[in-house]
Design a protein around this motif. Structure first.
Motif, PDB file in Angstrom:
ATOM      1  N   GLU A  75       7.522  18.581  11.489  1.00  8.17           N
ATOM      2  CA  GLU A  75       6.904  17.553  12.322  1.00  8.17           C
ATOM      3  C   GLU A  75       5.836  16.792  11.549  1.00  8.17           C
ATOM      4  OE1 GLU A  75       5.721  19.886  15.711  1.00  8.17           O
ATOM      5  OE2 GLU A  75       7.667  19.622  16.690  1.00  8.17           O
ATOM      6  N   ALA A  76       5.062  17.505  10.724  1.00  2.74           N
ATOM      7  CA  ALA A  76       4.049  16.840   9.895  1.00  2.74           C
ATOM      8  C   ALA A  76       4.719  15.918   8.878  1.00  2.74           C
ATOM      9  CB  ALA A  76       3.180  17.879   9.184  1.00  2.74           C
ATOM     10  N   ASP A  77       5.821  16.371   8.296  1.00  6.64           N
ATOM     11  CA  ASP A  77       6.574  15.526   7.359  1.00  6.64           C
ATOM     12  C   ASP A  77       7.044  14.252   8.045  1.00  6.64           C
ATOM     13  OD1 ASP A  77       6.291  17.162   5.171  1.00  6.64           O
ATOM     14  OD2 ASP A  77       8.317  18.001   5.269  1.00  6.64           O
ATOM     15  N   LEU A  78       7.564  14.386   9.253  1.00 10.13           N
ATOM     16  CA  LEU A  78       8.056  13.212   9.981  1.00 10.13           C
ATOM     17  C   LEU A  78       6.933  12.207  10.212  1.00 10.13           C
ATOM     18  CD1 LEU A  78      10.464  14.855  12.580  1.00 10.13           C
ATOM     19  CD2 LEU A  78      11.094  13.417  10.639  1.00 10.13           C
ATOM     20  N   ALA A  79       5.776  12.686  10.622  1.00 14.37           N
ATOM     21  CA  ALA A  79       4.649  11.786  10.871  1.00 14.37           C
ATOM     22  C   ALA A  79       4.183  11.119   9.579  1.00 14.37           C
ATOM     23  CB  ALA A  79       3.499  12.560  11.517  1.00 14.37           C
ATOM     24  N   ARG A  80       4.051  11.906   8.506  1.00 10.96           N
ATOM     25  CA  ARG A  80       3.606  11.367   7.220  1.00 10.96           C
ATOM     26  C   ARG A  80       4.596  10.350   6.669  1.00 10.96           C
ATOM     27  NH1 ARG A  80       5.316  12.533   2.358  1.00 10.96           N
ATOM     28  NH2 ARG A  80       6.401  14.410   3.048  1.00 10.96           N
ATOM     29  N   LEU A  81       5.880  10.687   6.750  1.00  7.01           N
ATOM     30  CA  LEU A  81       6.905   9.796   6.213  1.00  7.01           C
ATOM     31  C   LEU A  81       7.007   8.504   7.013  1.00  7.01           C
ATOM     32  CD1 LEU A  81       9.518  12.522   5.365  1.00  7.01           C
ATOM     33  CD2 LEU A  81       8.409  10.999   3.716  1.00  7.01           C
ATOM     34  N   GLN A  82       6.818   8.590   8.320  1.00 10.16           N
ATOM     35  CA  GLN A  82       6.852   7.376   9.137  1.00 10.16           C
ATOM     36  C   GLN A  82       5.737   6.430   8.715  1.00 10.16           C
ATOM     37  OE1 GLN A  82       9.290   6.543  11.340  1.00 10.16           O
ATOM     38  NE2 GLN A  82       8.295   4.568  11.241  1.00 10.16           N
ATOM     39  N   LYS A  83       4.563   6.987   8.420  1.00 10.97           N
ATOM     40  CA  LYS A  83       3.458   6.152   7.948  1.00 10.97           C
ATOM     41  C   LYS A  83       3.785   5.544   6.585  1.00 10.97           C
ATOM     42  CE  LYS A  83      -0.156   8.634  10.390  1.00 10.97           C
ATOM     43  NZ  LYS A  83      -1.260   9.588  10.285  1.00 10.97           N
ATOM     44  N   GLU A  84       4.353   6.363   5.676  1.00 12.66           N
ATOM     45  CA  GLU A  84       4.725   5.858   4.351  1.00 12.66           C
ATOM     46  C   GLU A  84       5.736   4.724   4.457  1.00 12.66           C
ATOM     47  OE1 GLU A  84       6.070   8.754   1.492  1.00 12.66           O
ATOM     48  OE2 GLU A  84       4.349  10.046   1.874  1.00 12.66           O
ATOM     49  N   ILE A  85       6.702   4.891   5.340  1.00 13.65           N
ATOM     50  CA  ILE A  85       7.728   3.861   5.520  1.00 13.65           C
ATOM     51  C   ILE A  85       7.095   2.579   6.049  1.00 13.65           C
ATOM     52  CG2 ILE A  85       9.767   3.228   6.881  1.00 13.65           C
ATOM     53  CD1 ILE A  85      10.556   6.256   6.711  1.00 13.65           C
ATOM     54  N   SER A  86       6.210   2.708   7.009  1.00  7.98           N
ATOM     55  CA  SER A  86       5.539   1.520   7.563  1.00  7.98           C
ATOM     56  C   SER A  86       4.733   0.791   6.500  1.00  7.98           C
ATOM     57  CB  SER A  86       4.616   1.930   8.715  1.00  7.98           C
ATOM     58  OG  SER A  86       5.363   2.462   9.767  1.00  7.98           O
ATOM     59  N   VAL A  87       3.994   1.536   5.681  1.00  2.88           N
ATOM     60  CA  VAL A  87       3.197   0.921   4.613  1.00  2.88           C
ATOM     61  C   VAL A  87       4.111   0.237   3.604  1.00  2.88           C
ATOM     62  CG1 VAL A  87       1.694   1.441   2.642  1.00  2.88           C
ATOM     63  CG2 VAL A  87       1.201   2.434   4.872  1.00  2.88           C
ATOM     64  N   ALA A  88       5.184   0.920   3.207  1.00  7.60           N
ATOM     65  CA  ALA A  88       6.111   0.341   2.224  1.00  7.60           C
ATOM     66  C   ALA A  88       6.756  -0.927   2.778  1.00  7.60           C
ATOM     67  CB  ALA A  88       7.170   1.359   1.831  1.00  7.60           C
ATOM     68  N   GLU A  89       7.137  -0.907   4.054  1.00  6.54           N
ATOM     69  CA  GLU A  89       7.745  -2.097   4.653  1.00  6.54           C
ATOM     70  C   GLU A  89       6.745  -3.242   4.734  1.00  6.54           C
ATOM     71  OE1 GLU A  89       9.314  -0.581   8.327  1.00  6.54           O
ATOM     72  OE2 GLU A  89      11.196   0.027   7.369  1.00  6.54           O
ATOM     73  N   PHE A  90       5.495  -2.928   5.041  1.00  8.57           N
ATOM     74  CA  PHE A  90       4.455  -3.962   5.090  1.00  8.57           C
ATOM     75  C   PHE A  90       4.255  -4.562   3.706  1.00  8.57           C
ATOM     76  CE2 PHE A  90       0.008  -5.293   4.734  1.00  8.57           C
ATOM     77  CZ  PHE A  90      -0.055  -6.213   5.773  1.00  8.57           C
ATOM     78  N   ASP A  91       4.141  -3.690   2.689  1.00  7.52           N
ATOM     79  CA  ASP A  91       3.965  -4.169   1.315  1.00  7.52           C
ATOM     80  C   ASP A  91       5.153  -5.006   0.871  1.00  7.52           C
ATOM     81  OD1 ASP A  91       1.567  -2.834   1.240  1.00  7.52           O
ATOM     82  OD2 ASP A  91       2.304  -1.161   0.011  1.00  7.52           O
ATOM     83  N   LEU A  92       6.347  -4.561   1.237  1.00  3.75           N
ATOM     84  CA  LEU A  92       7.553  -5.282   0.850  1.00  3.75           C
ATOM     85  C   LEU A  92       7.611  -6.650   1.537  1.00  3.75           C
ATOM     86  CD1 LEU A  92      10.112  -5.198  -0.798  1.00  3.75           C
ATOM     87  CD2 LEU A  92      11.254  -4.116   1.117  1.00  3.75           C
ATOM     88  N   ALA A  93       7.207  -6.689   2.789  1.00  2.05           N
ATOM     89  CA  ALA A  93       7.181  -7.970   3.496  1.00  2.05           C
ATOM     90  C   ALA A  93       6.232  -8.941   2.789  1.00  2.05           C
ATOM     91  CB  ALA A  93       6.764  -7.771   4.946  1.00  2.05           C
ATOM     92  N   GLY A  94       5.094  -8.426   2.325  1.00  2.00           N
ATOM     93  CA  GLY A  94       4.156  -9.273   1.584  1.00  2.00           C
ATOM     94  C   GLY A  94       4.752  -9.768   0.281  1.00  2.00           C
ATOM     95  N   LEU A  95       5.457  -8.901  -0.416  1.00  2.00           N
ATOM     96  CA  LEU A  95       6.104  -9.310  -1.665  1.00  2.00           C
ATOM     97  C   LEU A  95       7.197 -10.341  -1.408  1.00  2.00           C
ATOM     98  CD1 LEU A  95       6.365  -5.838  -3.441  1.00  2.00           C
ATOM     99  CD2 LEU A  95       4.927  -7.772  -4.130  1.00  2.00           C
ATOM    100  N   MET A  96       7.911 -10.198  -0.311  1.00  2.00           N
ATOM    101  CA  MET A  96       8.979 -11.139   0.019  1.00  2.00           C
ATOM    102  C   MET A  96       8.391 -12.508   0.389  1.00  2.00           C
ATOM    103  SD  MET A  96      11.574  -9.357  -0.517  1.00  2.00           S
ATOM    104  CE  MET A  96      13.106  -9.646   0.278  1.00  2.00           C
ATOM    105  N   ARG A  97       7.235 -12.488   1.063  1.00  2.00           N
ATOM    106  CA  ARG A  97       6.563 -13.743   1.423  1.00  2.00           C
ATOM    107  C   ARG A  97       6.102 -14.489   0.179  1.00  2.00           C
ATOM    108  NH1 ARG A  97       3.924 -10.968   5.374  1.00  2.00           N
ATOM    109  NH2 ARG A  97       2.209 -10.596   3.954  1.00  2.00           N
ATOM    110  N   ASP A  98       5.718 -13.743  -0.839  1.00  2.00           N
ATOM    111  CA  ASP A  98       5.165 -14.347  -2.049  1.00  2.00           C
ATOM    112  C   ASP A  98       6.234 -14.871  -3.001  1.00  2.00           C
ATOM    113  OD1 ASP A  98       2.714 -13.669  -1.064  1.00  2.00           O
ATOM    114  OD2 ASP A  98       2.502 -11.864  -2.297  1.00  2.00           O
ATOM    115  N   ILE A  99       7.495 -14.778  -2.641  1.00  2.00           N
ATOM    116  CA  ILE A  99       8.571 -15.226  -3.531  1.00  2.00           C
ATOM    117  C   ILE A  99       8.426 -16.697  -3.870  1.00  2.00           C
ATOM    118  CG2 ILE A  99      11.059 -15.699  -3.652  1.00  2.00           C
ATOM    119  CD1 ILE A  99      11.511 -13.107  -2.133  1.00  2.00           C
ATOM    120  N   GLY A 100       8.164 -17.512  -2.882  1.00  2.00           N
ATOM    121  CA  GLY A 100       8.079 -18.951  -3.109  1.00  2.00           C
ATOM    122  C   GLY A 100       6.805 -19.385  -3.807  1.00  2.00           C
TER     123      GLY A 100
END
Length: 180
Positions: A75-100
């Motif tokens: 259960e702790a792994d699930l909570a930690r990984l969900q946070k990691e995924i959210s952070v990675a997706e946020f960072d990736l969205a920022g990188l995708m925005r900066d393409i142009g």
């Protein structure tokens, strides 16, 4: 254009995996929040008898404390990984925005930006894979099939599961798989 095409493809992959990750998170949350129904006791609660999970011949049966430890770790792994995924997706969205933004960048800068996006995608995909393994292990713990090798049907072994709760193969089958 090849970089833009690859970036669009990666963005599509990220979008598709976001919905799968949310579905898995919902399923895992339901498993941990009491999907057993009203009045059902939690399998790892002190009042509930230990589940009768199969063990190797030379091992003692699982205790309620051991099951609670494994469940808490998953259960702790699930909570930690969900946070990691959210952070990675946020960072990736920022990188995708900066393409142009780098229209006048030299090829080295464009290559660095592409590398950063690919690295972020890899991190997010790895976190999703481990998340799904943890959710699957938790589901198997709940349904009573936890600790059984998915390949040969033999018990995996308590020590292996206590060290690596997401294990789905016994050592023999895992060794065979790695040799391939």
């Amino acid at each position: 254009t090849a970089t833009k095409s690859a970036t669009r493809t990666n963005a599509t992959k990220v979008t598709a995996t976001k919905s799968a990750t949310r579905a898995n998170a919902t399923k895992a949350a339901k498993m941990t929040e009491g999907s057993r129904g009203p009045g059902a006791s939690h399998p790892s609660s002190p009042n509930a008898p230990p589940q009768r999970l199969r063990v190797r011949e030379n091992e003692k049966p699982w205790t309620a404390k051991e099951l609670a430890t494994v469940r808490a770790e998953l259960e702790a792994d699930l909570a930690r990984l969900q946070k990691e995924i959210s952070v990675a997706e946020f960072d990736l969205a920022g990188l995708m925005r900066d393409i142009g933004d780098g229209a006048g960048d030299d090829p080295a800068d464009a290559g660095t930006a592409t590398f950063e996006r690919e690295q972020e995608i890899s991190l997010a995909n790895n976190a999703r894979e481990v998340f799904e393994q943890s959710a699957r292990a938790l589901a198997r713990l709940v349904d009573g099939s936890y600790g059984i090798c998915e390949s040969c049907g033999s018990p995996i072994g308590k020590n292996r599961l206590l060290a690596f709760p997401r294990a789905t193969l016994c050592l023999t089958c895992k060794s065979k798989q790695e040799r391939r």
